[in-house]
Design a protein around this motif. Structure first.
Motif, PDB file in Angstrom:
ATOM      1  N   ASN A 156     -21.119   7.535  19.773  1.00 55.19           N
ATOM      2  CA  ASN A 156     -20.659   8.497  18.785  1.00 55.19           C
ATOM      3  C   ASN A 156     -21.169   9.899  19.116  1.00 55.19           C
ATOM      4  O   ASN A 156     -22.299  10.071  19.585  1.00 55.19           O
ATOM      5  CB  ASN A 156     -21.153   8.117  17.374  1.00 55.19           C
ATOM      6  CG  ASN A 156     -20.516   6.833  16.888  1.00 55.19           C
ATOM      7  OD1 ASN A 156     -19.363   6.559  17.197  1.00 55.19           O
ATOM      8  ND2 ASN A 156     -21.259   6.046  16.123  1.00 55.19           N
ATOM      9  N   ALA A 157     -20.306  10.888  18.915  1.00 51.31           N
ATOM     10  CA  ALA A 157     -20.747  12.266  19.092  1.00 51.31           C
ATOM     11  C   ALA A 157     -21.824  12.581  18.060  1.00 51.31           C
ATOM     12  O   ALA A 157     -21.674  12.284  16.881  1.00 51.31           O
ATOM     13  CB  ALA A 157     -19.561  13.204  18.928  1.00 51.31           C
ATOM     14  N   ARG A 158     -22.915  13.149  18.499  1.00 50.77           N
ATOM     15  CA  ARG A 158     -24.041  13.398  17.614  1.00 50.77           C
ATOM     16  C   ARG A 158     -23.780  14.652  16.789  1.00 50.77           C
ATOM     17  O   ARG A 158     -23.338  15.681  17.296  1.00 50.77           O
ATOM     18  CB  ARG A 158     -25.341  13.542  18.399  1.00 50.77           C
ATOM     19  CG  ARG A 158     -25.763  12.253  19.093  1.00 50.77           C
ATOM     20  CD  ARG A 158     -27.133  12.400  19.711  1.00 50.77           C
ATOM     21  NE  ARG A 158     -28.155  12.733  18.732  1.00 50.77           N
ATOM     22  CZ  ARG A 158     -28.747  11.833  17.934  1.00 50.77           C
ATOM     23  NH1 ARG A 158     -28.399  10.569  18.000  1.00 50.77           N
ATOM     24  NH2 ARG A 158     -29.676  12.219  17.086  1.00 50.77           N
ATOM     25  N   ARG A 159     -24.052  14.547  15.501  1.00 52.33           N
ATOM     26  CA  ARG A 159     -23.959  15.680  14.608  1.00 52.33           C
ATOM     27  C   ARG A 159     -25.304  15.858  13.929  1.00 52.33           C
ATOM     28  O   ARG A 159     -26.006  14.883  13.643  1.00 52.33           O
ATOM     29  CB  ARG A 159     -22.894  15.443  13.539  1.00 52.33           C
ATOM     30  CG  ARG A 159     -21.469  15.464  14.059  1.00 52.33           C
ATOM     31  CD  ARG A 159     -20.998  16.881  14.324  1.00 52.33           C
ATOM     32  NE  ARG A 159     -19.554  16.947  14.557  1.00 52.33           N
ATOM     33  CZ  ARG A 159     -18.924  18.043  14.914  1.00 52.33           C
ATOM     34  NH1 ARG A 159     -19.588  19.172  15.098  1.00 52.33           N
ATOM     35  NH2 ARG A 159     -17.613  18.028  15.104  1.00 52.33           N
ATOM     36  N   ALA A 160     -25.646  17.087  13.643  1.00 57.39           N
ATOM     37  CA  ALA A 160     -26.896  17.341  12.942  1.00 57.39           C
ATOM     38  C   ALA A 160     -26.836  16.710  11.566  1.00 57.39           C
ATOM     39  O   ALA A 160     -25.786  16.711  10.917  1.00 57.39           O
ATOM     40  CB  ALA A 160     -27.124  18.845  12.831  1.00 57.39           C
ATOM     41  N   PRO A 161     -27.948  16.141  11.088  1.00 53.04           N
ATOM     42  CA  PRO A 161     -27.968  15.602   9.720  1.00 53.04           C
ATOM     43  C   PRO A 161     -27.566  16.703   8.738  1.00 53.04           C
ATOM     44  O   PRO A 161     -27.933  17.868   8.890  1.00 53.04           O
ATOM     45  CB  PRO A 161     -29.435  15.193   9.529  1.00 53.04           C
ATOM     46  CG  PRO A 161     -29.958  14.975  10.917  1.00 53.04           C
ATOM     47  CD  PRO A 161     -29.244  15.979  11.775  1.00 53.04           C
ATOM     48  N   GLY A 162     -26.780  16.317   7.739  1.00 55.39           N
ATOM     49  CA  GLY A 162     -26.325  17.289   6.742  1.00 55.39           C
ATOM     50  C   GLY A 162     -25.108  18.076   7.148  1.00 55.39           C
ATOM     51  O   GLY A 162     -24.754  19.062   6.496  1.00 55.39           O
ATOM     52  N   SER A 163     -24.424  17.629   8.229  1.00 55.92           N
ATOM     53  CA  SER A 163     -23.218  18.328   8.660  1.00 55.92           C
ATOM     54  C   SER A 163     -22.091  18.095   7.655  1.00 55.92           C
ATOM     55  O   SER A 163     -21.853  16.963   7.231  1.00 55.92           O
ATOM     56  CB  SER A 163     -22.781  17.838  10.037  1.00 55.92           C
ATOM     57  OG  SER A 163     -23.722  18.213  11.025  1.00 55.92           O
ATOM     58  N   LEU A 164     -21.404  19.157   7.300  1.00 58.45           N
ATOM     59  CA  LEU A 164     -20.247  19.060   6.416  1.00 58.45           C
ATOM     60  C   LEU A 164     -18.997  19.188   7.275  1.00 58.45           C
ATOM     61  O   LEU A 164     -18.773  20.231   7.909  1.00 58.45           O
ATOM     62  CB  LEU A 164     -20.262  20.170   5.356  1.00 58.45           C
ATOM     63  CG  LEU A 164     -21.123  19.925   4.104  1.00 58.45           C
ATOM     64  CD1 LEU A 164     -22.598  19.906   4.459  1.00 58.45           C
ATOM     65  CD2 LEU A 164     -20.858  21.011   3.067  1.00 58.45           C
ATOM     66  N   LEU A 165     -18.203  18.119   7.318  1.00 59.19           N
ATOM     67  CA  LEU A 165     -17.022  18.081   8.158  1.00 59.19           C
ATOM     68  C   LEU A 165     -15.760  18.182   7.308  1.00 59.19           C
ATOM     69  O   LEU A 165     -15.729  17.702   6.166  1.00 59.19           O
ATOM     70  CB  LEU A 165     -16.994  16.782   8.968  1.00 59.19           C
ATOM     71  CG  LEU A 165     -18.264  16.454   9.767  1.00 59.19           C
ATOM     72  CD1 LEU A 165     -18.077  15.144  10.524  1.00 59.19           C
ATOM     73  CD2 LEU A 165     -18.612  17.582  10.725  1.00 59.19           C
ATOM     74  N   ALA A 166     -14.732  18.788   7.846  1.00 55.63           N
ATOM     75  CA  ALA A 166     -13.467  18.915   7.125  1.00 55.63           C
ATOM     76  C   ALA A 166     -12.877  17.524   6.908  1.00 55.63           C
ATOM     77  O   ALA A 166     -12.649  16.797   7.867  1.00 55.63           O
ATOM     78  CB  ALA A 166     -12.495  19.787   7.900  1.00 55.63           C
ATOM     79  N   PRO A 167     -12.618  17.123   5.647  1.00 57.67           N
ATOM     80  CA  PRO A 167     -12.072  15.793   5.374  1.00 57.67           C
ATOM     81  C   PRO A 167     -10.576  15.694   5.631  1.00 57.67           C
ATOM     82  O   PRO A 167     -10.004  14.624   5.574  1.00 57.67           O
ATOM     83  CB  PRO A 167     -12.378  15.590   3.888  1.00 57.67           C
ATOM     84  CG  PRO A 167     -12.334  16.980   3.325  1.00 57.67           C
ATOM     85  CD  PRO A 167     -12.869  17.889   4.414  1.00 57.67           C
ATOM     86  N   MET A 168      -9.933  16.852   5.913  1.00 55.93           N
ATOM     87  CA  MET A 168      -8.489  16.876   6.126  1.00 55.93           C
ATOM     88  C   MET A 168      -8.145  18.148   6.894  1.00 55.93           C
ATOM     89  O   MET A 168      -8.920  19.111   6.905  1.00 55.93           O
ATOM     90  CB  MET A 168      -7.756  16.870   4.783  1.00 55.93           C
ATOM     91  CG  MET A 168      -8.084  18.060   3.903  1.00 55.93           C
ATOM     92  SD  MET A 168      -7.330  17.943   2.277  1.00 55.93           S
ATOM     93  CE  MET A 168      -7.865  19.500   1.548  1.00 55.93           C
TER      94      MET A 168
END
Length: 636
Positions: A552-564
């Motif tokens: 899995n591509a690593r993301r910083a904890p607490g990352s907010l990603l676009a849900p759509m």
């Protein structure tokens, strides 16, 4: 006499108007944006004219371009459909000033009812001028437009200023008018409306009632006619007030007067000066074509003194490209198949079946981010309400919808829910039951069926050997919940085998299994890595995965990603990197397919990165911001 009609709209309503025009011998003209260049309504029209651009503000909301287009295409009338410019009095005047026939109510009537504040004054209803704790909960609403835009329920007085500002901003962006007002929020009520049709000679029809109580985000999902369980005296009051609304505005054409019914009382909401999305249920029970009547009235003809009597019951469900389990997030992508068994496409339900399909999409069409996510309306008609509900639920259950995630399963479960079946629903229905009704229920044997069909298609069942080899494995992810499955199967002298089931037959598109003594049939359809496994009880969407899991591509904890996919329309006021935020605080607002979605802080802490910028287009999974959670003092 009208010879050619331009529909100043798109999608399902444009296709709907075109069907009636063809039956009447009237030529049709479509307008389309660049995003709609290959859309179904463009293909169905006799003539189509491009409006350069993709966003509604550049295209379908440009009344000046639409009028020029009608003149260039030699149309002599314009039908506004619903949405976009359908309730814009200035547009109606521009159409008339250009010497064209306006298939809608007089501009003065639109003006009188377009502002919800003015319409309430005309109907003797006064919005709240000052809100106190005693008034809570209240509803903030946009004075112009509809579809739930600019609408917010406020239960805490401290939140009112922020919600008013947010509603003004959303209303200004959606309708070009930031006026909002506040009214009491009535809980436990039902949304009931009356269809009116009026001519220029004083005749006003009230075509029964409709119930539109089942709503998500203040937008209707399931509608029916007539509204069940209303006392005769209440129905008489609703009809009388609807006639009053039509007469006070000297109305002509089709319109809808909407009420909230609670404790046996009717509270006026608004009048929609246009055709409604849910008009097919009224057409079904009255045996009328409301679009044909609109054209008839626009041509100056008089209505009969009384409408035909209502018969039977009709229910409509709106099929949306959205994920109800993810806060109704709209979905995009290719629509591979859309089939509803036994459905007719005319004004009335299919003969002998009682099912009608209204859609602006066909197989192969793309669903983009610019417009409403509604794929289709499915309408069932029957002699009784119970029969119509059962017929519609069955048709939706057997429907084949391949492509993006939809609300089809939620619709089936909603129709079969006891509260709806017994007409005990209210506007809080989805607040109570959405999580339960939207929970994914993938078929547990769908991954195995997909694997067996794929293996047969790739000729993996040949070459049986006496020495047993390792079982074959395939990996799939069910959509939209993301659960991963690994299935194992083997092949023997007599054919493929799998643990716990008996494999009866396999082809590249059909699999038959015996599970606990029950023979089950699966239809398997593949579109690249997406696989749809269909049974008589629904559809399971799968994504084929590589044999070995990818890191899995690593993301910083607490990352907010676009849900759509969508557009960043707003960032919280004063929000900058380094700011302290609280858990649940809205930080970023996205808009796609006429729906606004809030992205909130996952926990209290510090905003360490902010990538969202108003106006920026983002894809699903795009990084919007990062919140570093605060460390509890006892852990420090």
């Amino acid at each position: 006499m009208i010879k050619s009609v331009l529909v100043a709209n798109r999608g399902e309503i444009a296709c709907r108007v075109f069907r009636t025009c063809r039956e009447l011998g009237i030529a049709t003209v479509a307008v389309y944006s660049d995003a709609d260049a290959d859309a179904l309504h463009v293909r169905e029209a006799d003539t189509a004219v491009r409006l350069p651009g993709a966003a509604p503000a550049e295209t379908y909301l440009r009344g000046d371009l639409v009028v020029k287009t009608a003149q260039a295409a030699r149309a002599d009338a314009i039908h506004p459909g619903y949405g976009f410019l359908s309730e814009n009095a200035d547009f109606a005047r521009a159409v008339l000033d250009a010497g064209l026939v306006w298939i809608g109510p007089p501009p003065e009537a639109i003006e009188a009812m377009a502002s919800k504040t003015r319409s309430k004054e005309l109907m003797g209803v006064t919005p709240l001028s000052e809100v106190t704790e005693a008034d809570l909960p209240v509803l903030v609403k946009a004075a112009a437009g509809g579809g739930g835009r600019g609408m917010r329920v406020v239960r805490d007085l401290a939140e009112l200023p922020g919600e008013l500002a947010a509603a003004r901003a959303e209303a200004a962006g959606a309708f070009g008018d930031g006026e909002v007002f506040v009214e009491p929020f009535i809980e436990g009520g039902r949304h009931v409306e009356v269809q009116v049709m009026a001519d220029a000679y004083g005749t006003v029809w009230t075509l029964g009632t409709r119930d539109c109580t089942l709503q998500r985000r203040h937008q209707k999902v399931i509608e029916e006619a007539p509204a069940p369980g209303l006392a005769p005296e209440l129905v008489a009051e609703l009809r009388a007030r609807a006639v009053r609304a039509a007469r006070v505005t000297e109305y002509r054409g089709a319109g809808t007067v909407e009420f909230l019914v609670a404790d046996g009382r009717a509270h006026f909401l608004e009048m929609n000066t246009r055709l409604q999305v849910e008009h097919p249920v009224t057409e079904a029970v009255f045996g009328l074509d409301l679009v044909a009547l609109q054209i008839q009235v626009a041509e100056g003809h008089a209505l009969e003194q009384e409408p035909p009597p209502a018969r039977g019951h009709a229910v409509e469900a709106r099929l949306y490209a959205e994920d109800p389990a993810s806060d109704w997030a709209p979905q995009t992508g290719r629509l591979h198949r859309l089939e509803v068994p036994g459905a007719g496409h005319g004004v009335h339900p299919g003969p002998g079946h009682g099912i009608r399909l209204d859609t602006g999409y066909a197989a192969g069409d793309s669903i983009g981010v610019h417009y409403d996510p509604m794929l289709a309306k499915v309408i069932a008609y029957a002699p009784t309400r119970a029969q119509a509900i059962r017929k519609l639920a069955g048709a939706l259950e057997r429907a084949v919808v391949h492509g993006p995630v939809t609300n089809r399963a939620l619709l089936v479960r909603s129709l079969r829910h006891p509260e709806f079946a017994e007409a005990r629903m209210d506007t809080g229905f989805y607040d109570r039951y959405a999580a339960q009704l939207a929970a994914p229920e993938p078929d547990p044997h769908a991954p195995l069926a997909a694997a067996l069909a794929d293996a047969h298609g790739r000729s993996r069942f040949g070459g049986w050997r006496n020495l047993r080899s390792q079982p074959h494995t395939k990996r799939y992810r069910t959509e939209p919940d993301g659960t991963e499955h690994e299935v194992r199967y083997d092949h023997t002298r007599t054919g493929p085998t799998a643990e716990g089931v008996r494999v009866l037959a396999v082809t590249p598109t059909r699999v038959e299994l015996e599970v606990d003594g029950v023979r089950r049939k699966f239809t398997v359809t593949r579109y690249g890595e997406r696989v749809h496994v269909t049974t008589p009880h629904g559809d399971t969407a799968l994504t084929a995965l590589p044999a070995l899991p990818e890191p899995n591509a690593r993301r910083a904890p607490g990352s907010l990603l676009a849900p759509m996919p969508g557009t960043v329309v707003r960032v919280a006021e004063g929000l900058t990197e380094g700011a302290e935020v609280t858990g649940g605080q809205p930080l970023v607002w996205l808009e796609a397919m006429k729906m606004e979605h809030r992205v909130c802080a996952p926990a209290s802490g510090t905003l360490t990165a902010l990538h969202a910028v108003p106006g920026r287009q983002v894809e699903v999974g795009a990084l919007l911001a990062v919140v570093q959670a605060a460390v509890p003092e006892e852990s420090a």
